[in-house]
Design a protein around this motif. Structure first.
Motif, PDB file in Angstrom:
ATOM      1  N   TYR A 196       0.818  -1.214   0.000  1.00 27.48           N
ATOM      2  CA  TYR A 196       0.000   0.000   0.000  1.00 27.48           C
ATOM      3  C   TYR A 196       0.855   1.268   0.000  1.00 27.48           C
ATOM      4  CZ  TYR A 196      -3.566   3.343   1.478  1.00 27.48           C
ATOM      5  OH  TYR A 196      -4.398   4.428   1.574  1.00 27.48           O
TER       6      TYR A 196
ATOM      7  N   LYS B  40      -8.012   1.942  -2.825  1.00 24.39           N
ATOM      8  CA  LYS B  40      -7.361   1.176  -1.761  1.00 24.39           C
ATOM      9  C   LYS B  40      -7.544  -0.315  -1.977  1.00 24.39           C
ATOM     10  CE  LYS B  40      -8.048   4.764   1.660  1.00 24.39           C
ATOM     11  NZ  LYS B  40      -9.003   5.293   2.629  1.00 24.39           N
TER      12      LYS B  40
ATOM     13  N   PHE C 285      -4.851  -2.119  -3.984  1.00 29.80           N
ATOM     14  CA  PHE C 285      -3.620  -2.493  -3.275  1.00 29.80           C
ATOM     15  C   PHE C 285      -3.852  -3.727  -2.403  1.00 29.80           C
ATOM     16  CE2 PHE C 285      -3.052   2.038  -4.160  1.00 29.80           C
ATOM     17  CZ  PHE C 285      -1.823   1.990  -4.793  1.00 29.80           C
TER      18      PHE C 285
END
Lengths: 235, 236
Positions: free
Chosen positions: B78, B98, B101
């Motif tokens: 991340y 998000k 990731f």
């Protein structure tokens, strides 16, 4: 990319100082959990009514729910349970009275017991029934049979699975930062957030985990080989 | 002294809201499984018939990814991936969600752990079967789809099942990145209620994870029955 080696060197000592916590969180649960798991396994093998059903539900619960959720459940549930049991449901004890490290260890013991109970049960039931009959024919009592005949053979079967669980738990403990316990991961996270250097901190702590994983798996392999040699097995 | 009540009604009232976050958990799980198993097949192929240097690289990667905790890998991907890609190509990954990731991290981990499973499943298929496929004039792809997959699948079903369960459990970590999955949603409701019903909300989340694991277990035991049909049980 500006990878700061200076920050990495500075962070090493914070992570290193947290090594004992990670080791405690791993090795206390796999030791105490093994004893508890043994009791659970024997109860299930003997098919003791009611207890067997409770253990089945317990195992399913602890094996199905993410460890991080288990931490939260115990963390917030333990004060409630204590209040219900000892204080007539009045809010006498709350989370601020609890030691987070103790909560983490208790949770991990409960978690390990569920997994190790299954491993022990599989290993105990893998021992050939004829062995038991032979022991009885030799006039051994139930306990003698268990300790001298069944357990030594079961250990050989259980060892690889047991060690796998230890390695899995070593990694699993890395979520204790969610209940503010300072293990290796948690120390790295604190430094990362302090210095705004996330990549360095997490790569570094990852390196620590990898080294310990490789180290322990080597040691465990040696122990397995040694145990097999003592049992006169060559496989 | 305040009464430390356990509020069952609160759980029941909010359960639908938390279940509303189920698609987030399930979609992350399914997409990670898809890419993870794809990677696993590729890695397994590399380990079986790749050149020596590739096998060495895969072995090193296996050691690294086996030793690293999921949450650490998640954070390395991340925080690290945008920096690596940025410094190598100058491209920005700011537009990536998000979830992307998370999927990359989980798929990488699953890819490595499943590659061993695929490899041993491949090895478990008897040589005569593959020779028979040659004799029938099957192409490599036909051989893979008609001979190897149907037999290999049954062997690996229990491993597939535990992979699904462990990915579901791993997704619970995504709340730390601010994704509202089951756990994230439960925490959000708890925050909105000024943290007076914290235990209740975590219990609700736990019950949903438990039910989800139950469903997965049932599905796989059905699959095992289906694929096990017509197989001779060879006593060990």
């Amino acid at each position: 990319m500006n990878f700061s080696w200076e920050f990495v060197l500075d962070t090493i000592k914070y992570v290193a100082m947290a090594i004992p916590m990670t080791m405690l969180l791993t090795f206390i649960p796999v030791t105490v959990g093994l004893m508890l798991g043994f009791l659970l396994a024997v109860t299930r093998i003997r098919k003791i009514p009611v207890l067997t059903q409770i253990i089945t539900v317990y195992n399913s619960f602890f094996r199905s729910i993410p460890l991080v959720v288990l931490f939260f459940l115990v963390y917030y549930g333990l004060p409630k349970a204590i209040n219900y049991m000892f204080h007539d449901g009045m809010r006498v004890v709350s989370i601020k009275h609890l030691n987070n490290n103790a909560v983490a260890i208790v949770t991990l013991i409960l978690y390990a017991a569920a997994f190790l109970g299954e491993i022990v049960r599989g290993a105990l039931s893998s021992v050939d029934m004829k062995q038991k009959e032979a022991a009885t024919a030799l006039g051994m009592t139930g306990w003698q049979t268990y300790i001298r005949i069944i357990i030594p053979q079961a250990i050989i079967v259980a060892l690889p699975n047991y060690f796998n669980f230890v390695l899995a738990l070593l990694k699993g403990t890395s979520v204790v930062f969610t209940i503010s316990v300072v293990d290796m991961m948690s120390a790295a996270k604190l430094r990362a957030e302090y210095g705004y250097r996330y990549v360095e901190a997490y790569v570094l702590v990852g390196f620590f985990y990898i080294v310990f994983s490789i180290l322990f798996s080597r040691i465990f392999l040696a122990i397995e080989r040694n145990a097999k040699r003592h049992m006169g097995q060559t496989i | 002294m305040i009464k430390d009540a356990f509020d069952l009604k609160f759980i029941l009232d909010n359960l639908p809201k938390i279940i509303g976050a189920l698609p987030v958990t399930i979609s992350i799980t399914l997409i990670s499984l898809f890419f993870g198993w794809m990677l696993g097949l590729i890695f397994a192929f590399g380990k079986v018939s790749g050149p020596r240097w590739l096998r060495e690289v895969l072995k090193l990667l296996t050691d690294i990814l086996r030793g690293i905790p999921t949450v650490v890998l998640l954070y390395v991907v991340y925080f690290g991936l945008p920096q690596i890609v940025g410094s190598l190509t100058g491209a920005s990954l700011d537009g990536w969600s998000k979830q992307t990731f998370v999927v990359i991290a989980l798929a990488l981990e699953l890819g490595i752990s499943s590659s061993e499973m695929f490899r041993s499943a491949y090895n478990s298929i008897r040589k005569e079967q593959i020779e028979a496929a040659w004799a029938l004039g099957y192409t490599k792809i036909q051989r893979f789809l008609k001979v190897i997959v149907p037999q290999g699948l049954f062997v690996i079903l229990p491993n597939l099942s535990s992979a699904v369960l462990s990915i579901i459990q791993a997704t619970a970590l995504v709340y730390t990145l601010g994704i509202y999955d089951i756990l994230g949603k439960a925490r959000q409701i708890d925050t909105n209620e000024a943290h007076v019903k914290t235990f209740e909300m975590y219990l609700a989340a736990a019950l949903i994870y438990w039910a989800l694991a139950g469903v997965v277990t049932v599905i796989f035991s059905q699959l095992e029955k289906r694929f096990g049909r017509g197989r001779k049980v060879v006593a060990a």
